[in-house]
Write an enzyme that holds these catalytic residues in place. Structure first.
Site, PDB file in Angstrom:
ATOM      1  N   SER A 126      59.511 -36.063  12.370  1.00  0.00           N
ATOM      2  CA  SER A 126      60.012 -35.047  11.240  1.00  0.00           C
ATOM      3  C   SER A 126      59.107 -34.879  10.061  1.00  0.00           C
ATOM      4  O   SER A 126      59.354 -33.802   9.122  1.00  0.00           O
ATOM      5  CB  SER A 126      61.759 -34.216  10.611  1.00  0.00           C
ATOM      6  OG  SER A 126      62.251 -36.295   9.861  1.00  0.00           O
ATOM      7  N   TYR A 152      61.213 -53.941   0.419  1.00  0.00           N
ATOM      8  CA  TYR A 152      60.741 -53.100   1.568  1.00  0.00           C
ATOM      9  C   TYR A 152      59.928 -54.472   2.528  1.00  0.00           C
ATOM     10  O   TYR A 152      59.740 -53.974   3.218  1.00  0.00           O
ATOM     11  CB  TYR A 152      59.863 -52.257   1.057  1.00  0.00           C
ATOM     12  CG  TYR A 152      59.174 -51.464   1.361  1.00  0.00           C
ATOM     13  CD1 TYR A 152      59.414 -50.016   1.993  1.00  0.00           C
ATOM     14  CD2 TYR A 152      57.749 -50.756   1.719  1.00  0.00           C
ATOM     15  CE1 TYR A 152      58.591 -49.179   3.095  1.00  0.00           C
ATOM     16  CE2 TYR A 152      56.766 -50.810   1.915  1.00  0.00           C
ATOM     17  CZ  TYR A 152      56.996 -49.587   2.683  1.00  0.00           C
ATOM     18  OH  TYR A 152      56.837 -48.490   4.060  1.00  0.00           O
TER      19      TYR A 152
END
Ligand code: NAP
Length: 246
Positions: free
Chosen positions: A13, A154
């Site tokens: 997206s 992360y």
């Protein structure tokens, strides 16, 4: 235009995934655009590409949820009567001191950035393995190679994606399925919104090519890894990073 195959791109997206969707659709691939929260952005991209007569479909699925991933993969195979490439691009980032990371931060990071890769790869393999054909491209990060301060969760997830890629490439080689990894450097997307202008300037100054990367430059790398020209490449990590990590 010749149709080179069907690709699922997770997290298409916005950012890098969006650039990949445009690049693959532009080359004639059937592209399944996956999104989770950014419905409007995904629909806008879908309409843009359909207007150009390109072959795209849209499917919402949270990659952390196996049931939703299986639905997406089945939807794609039904729509396009096949599936050739999976690009595990979707991901989140968070900047926090290690001592401030809470259990739910850790779980969310691992569930999306690492378990999401597991979910999607296992789901597409239901289709690829019996056919002995397919390619999986995982998006890691330079931080998965060298580690980032204040991004331990992360970095750990992205290092996991590299280990995952190498191990799965060995296991799937005899089945003629290539598994590779792209570990981008600092790429100009909304993921950088948490960096201050000063931090971004400092980062630019520490990159030999003296600039941030563009999403299209990561898409070009994915196009190569997805192509027949990369049929003898598996288990590799390619890091388009402007020389930031050498
Ligand atoms: P971005 O602009 O923040 O876009 C992230 C994408 O991931 C969005 O499309 C988002 O979809 C999707 N996503 C997040 N959680 C999801 C979930 N649970 N299920 C499905 N989709 C989900 O980030 P980006 O910079 O393009 O990053 C893309 C990939 O490159 C990530 O894996 C990132 O870690 C990696 N990467 C980025 C950089 C960088 O500097 N930008 C550097 C190295 C690696 P929705 O908005 O629809 O939820």
């Amino acid at each position: 235009m010749e149709n080179p195959g069907t690709v699922i791109i997770t997290g298409a997206s916005r950012g890098i995934g969006k650039a990949m969707a445009k690049a693959f659709a532009g080359k004639g691939y059937n592209v399944l655009i996956n999104y989770n929260k950014s419905e409007n952005a995904a629909k806008e991209l879908y309409s843009q590409l359909v207007e150009k007569n390109l072959s795209v479909e849209l499917c919402r699925a949270d990659i952390a949820k196996r049931g939703e991933v299986d639905f997406m993969v089945d939807f794609c195979i039904k729509k396009y009567a096949g599936l050739d490439i999976l690009i595990n691009n979707a991901g989140i980032s968070q900047s926090k001191l290690f001592t401030d990371i809470e259990e739910h931060d850790w779980d969310e990071m691992i569930n999306i950035n690492l378990k999401g890769v597991f979910n999607c790869a296992q789901s597409v393999l239901r289709y690829m393995l019996p056919r002995k054909r397919g390619k999986i491209i995982n998006v890691s990060s330079v931080w998965g190679i060298v580690g980032a301060s204040c991004e331990v969760h992360y970095s750990a997830a992205k290092a996991g994606v590299i280990g995952f890629t190498k191990a799965l490439a060995k296991e799937l080689g005899p089945s003629n399925i290539q598994v590779n990894c792209i570990a981008p450097g600092i790429i100009k997307t909304e993921m950088l919104d948490s960096y201050s202008p000063q931090e971004l300037d400092d980062l630019k100054n520490s990159i030999p090519l003296m600039r941030l990367g563009r999403p299209e430059e990561i898409a070009a790398c994915a196009l190569f890894l997805a192509s027949k020209d990369a049929d003898y490449i598996t288990g590799q990590v390619i890091s388009p990073n402007g020389g930031f990590v050498i």
